[in-house]
Scaffold this motif. Structure first.
Motif, PDB file in Angstrom:
ATOM      1  N   TYR A  42       0.831  -1.194   0.000  1.00 55.04           N
ATOM      2  CA  TYR A  42       0.000   0.000   0.000  1.00 55.04           C
ATOM      3  C   TYR A  42       0.870   1.250   0.000  1.00 55.04           C
ATOM      4  CZ  TYR A  42      -3.511  -3.432   1.135  1.00 55.04           C
ATOM      5  OH  TYR A  42      -4.325  -4.529   1.089  1.00 55.04           O
ATOM      6  N   ALA A  43       0.436   2.241  -0.755  1.00 57.53           N
ATOM      7  CA  ALA A  43       1.178   3.495  -0.856  1.00 57.53           C
ATOM      8  C   ALA A  43       1.190   4.202   0.495  1.00 57.53           C
ATOM      9  CB  ALA A  43       0.534   4.391  -1.909  1.00 57.53           C
ATOM     10  N   PRO A  44       2.148   5.092   0.694  1.00 53.68           N
ATOM     11  CA  PRO A  44       2.137   5.895   1.925  1.00 53.68           C
ATOM     12  C   PRO A  44       0.820   6.648   2.067  1.00 53.68           C
ATOM     13  CG  PRO A  44       4.175   6.227   0.693  1.00 53.68           C
ATOM     14  CD  PRO A  44       3.272   5.444  -0.198  1.00 53.68           C
ATOM     15  N   ILE A  45       0.479   7.019   3.278  1.00 54.40           N
ATOM     16  CA  ILE A  45      -0.756   7.764   3.489  1.00 54.40           C
ATOM     17  C   ILE A  45      -0.658   9.127   2.795  1.00 54.40           C
ATOM     18  CG2 ILE A  45      -1.182   6.577   5.661  1.00 54.40           C
ATOM     19  CD1 ILE A  45      -0.294   9.157   7.095  1.00 54.40           C
ATOM     20  N   LYS A  46      -1.817   9.735   2.562  1.00 60.37           N
ATOM     21  CA  LYS A  46      -1.846  10.985   1.778  1.00 60.37           C
ATOM     22  C   LYS A  46      -1.019  12.099   2.426  1.00 60.37           C
ATOM     23  CE  LYS A  46      -4.975  14.213  -0.546  1.00 60.37           C
ATOM     24  NZ  LYS A  46      -4.248  15.416  -0.115  1.00 60.37           N
ATOM     25  N   ALA A  47      -1.045  12.192   3.730  1.00 58.53           N
ATOM     26  CA  ALA A  47      -0.265  13.249   4.392  1.00 58.53           C
ATOM     27  C   ALA A  47       1.218  13.115   4.070  1.00 58.53           C
ATOM     28  CB  ALA A  47      -0.482  13.197   5.902  1.00 58.53           C
ATOM     29  N   ALA A  48       1.686  11.870   3.961  1.00 58.65           N
ATOM     30  CA  ALA A  48       3.103  11.647   3.646  1.00 58.65           C
ATOM     31  C   ALA A  48       3.410  11.998   2.200  1.00 58.65           C
ATOM     32  CB  ALA A  48       3.482  10.194   3.935  1.00 58.65           C
ATOM     33  N   THR A  49       2.546  11.595   1.276  1.00 56.87           N
ATOM     34  CA  THR A  49       2.800  11.916  -0.132  1.00 56.87           C
ATOM     35  C   THR A  49       2.690  13.416  -0.381  1.00 56.87           C
ATOM     36  OG1 THR A  49       0.489  11.417  -0.685  1.00 56.87           O
ATOM     37  CG2 THR A  49       2.088   9.642  -0.954  1.00 56.87           C
TER      38      THR A  49
END
Length: 365
Positions: A42-49
């Motif tokens: 799973y991709a990093p959470i939105k806050a991280a991206t």
């Protein structure tokens, strides 16, 4: 001019090669999946991206990072209730482990090599780091169920022992050590020996006997706990990890750490991710659910996988290890063969896990 006059250190001949997980082969009609490197599907959470984009498009990229990483260390301290002085940030948990070994083990003034006790099989970078530092790795075989043989590790202690490494959950076999078991172990270790608890996969643990091993660092002055943002947080490419250890252990490490061990982009992403642990843990819960499903299927097929608390499953296939890896490769799945011992399969996307189970079913027939 004779180019042979320039030669590497003799120790390089004694270093095993680190085998990174290979990408899957392209097979027509099949979506390829990499299940070889314990990466988060799973991709990093939105806050991280969002933090990655902001940092990468600002003037920060052409500037060197702020080398004390104070903001991230402060958040780690606040999150886990530890003093900021007890936190060292580096290039993944491996980068921090390397600094620990370089600081506390090597070749003594008498020419004798210090010893670092490690479980084996375990993380394959351990012996590379230890031997590169001029020390000896003392490999203590794990038990048949993939667990550390703690009694044997205690028996391996000599007057040259400087560090003992506990990898929990153990990579690549998967079992975890409860905090009480580790506590009882440390109580029997001489206090001048550093005990490194590598908890790279701890966010995937659902064993009630494990929180995060930080109570052990609080109880014992010779304990360092390693953590990473590569696995559960999905930030493997950005190389951010850290150690939590008493200040008297951390301070000398900063002498040997490289000047700029990780980037501002990585640190900003790590900060954003750690600030939203509820979302991160929601992603790990999806991985854990798939881990249980895959483990049960493989166990029902007779593969006898050890109990795992990580984001991977170990198949003790022995001489059949490479053949199984090849069968996976033929179906556009890359897995990590440790021939002739076994195969480690990372938990991936649902479709990837379904295909892995089918390959295992066909291989068992």
């Amino acid at each position: 001019m004779d180019s042979s006059a320039v030669y590497p250190r003799p120790v390089l001949k004694k270093l095993p090669l680190y085998q990174s997980g290979k990408p899957p082969a392209a097979i027509e009609g099949l979506t390829p999946y990499k299940l070889a490197s314990n990466e988060n599907p799973y991709a990093p959470i939105k806050a991280a991206t969002d933090a990655i984009v902001t940092a990468a498009t600002s003037e920060l990229v052409q500037r060197y990072p702020e080398t004390t990483y104070t903001q991230l260390r402060t958040l780690i301290g606040e999150t886990y209730h530890v003093p900021i002085e007890d936190v060292v940030v580096g290039a993944g948990s491996l980068g921090v482990f390397t600094a620990l070994v370089q600081t506390y083990a090597g070749t003594g003034e008498d020419g004798a090599l210090d010893e670092v006790i490690i479980p084996w099989r375990s993380f394959e970078a351990y012996p590379i780091v230890i031997r590169s530092a001029g020390a000896n790795d003392v490999m203590v075989p794990v038990q048949d169920n993939g667990e550390h043989d703690l009694e044997a590790m205690l028996e391996a202690i000599t007057d040259r022992t400087r560090i003992i490494v506990l990898c929990t959950p153990n990579n690549p076999t998967g079992p975890v050590l409860t905090e009480q078991v580790v506590r009882e172990f440390i109580e029997r270790v001489p206090e001048h020996i550093l005990v490194v608890i590598d908890g790279a996969y701890v966010e995937f643990v659902r064993n009630d006997g494990v929180v995060n091993y930080l109570e052990l660092y609080r109880e014992f002055s010779n304990v360092a706990v390693l953590r990473t943002f590569s696995k559960a947080h999905g930030l493997a490419n950005l190389r951010v990890g850290y150690a939590v250890a008493p200040e008297q252990i951390c301070a000398p490490m900063r002498t040997v750490m490289s000047a700029f061990p990780t980037s501002t982009v990585g640190v900003e992403a790590a900060y954003a991710s750690l600030s939203n642990m509820d979302e991160v843990m929601a992603n790990t819960e999806k991985v854990v659910g798939e881990r249980r499903r895959v483990w049960r299927a493989l166990d029902a097929l007779g593969y006898n996988p050890p109990a795992t608390e990580a984001n991977f499953v170990w198949l003790p296939l022995g001489e059949k290890s490479q053949a199984f890896a090849d069968a996976c490769g033929a179906q556009a799945l890359s897995v990590r063969a440790f021939a002739p011992e076994g195969v480690r399969v990372s938990i991936g996307e649902v479709e990837a896990n379904d295909r892995l189970i089918q390959v295992a079913t066909d291989f068992a027939e």
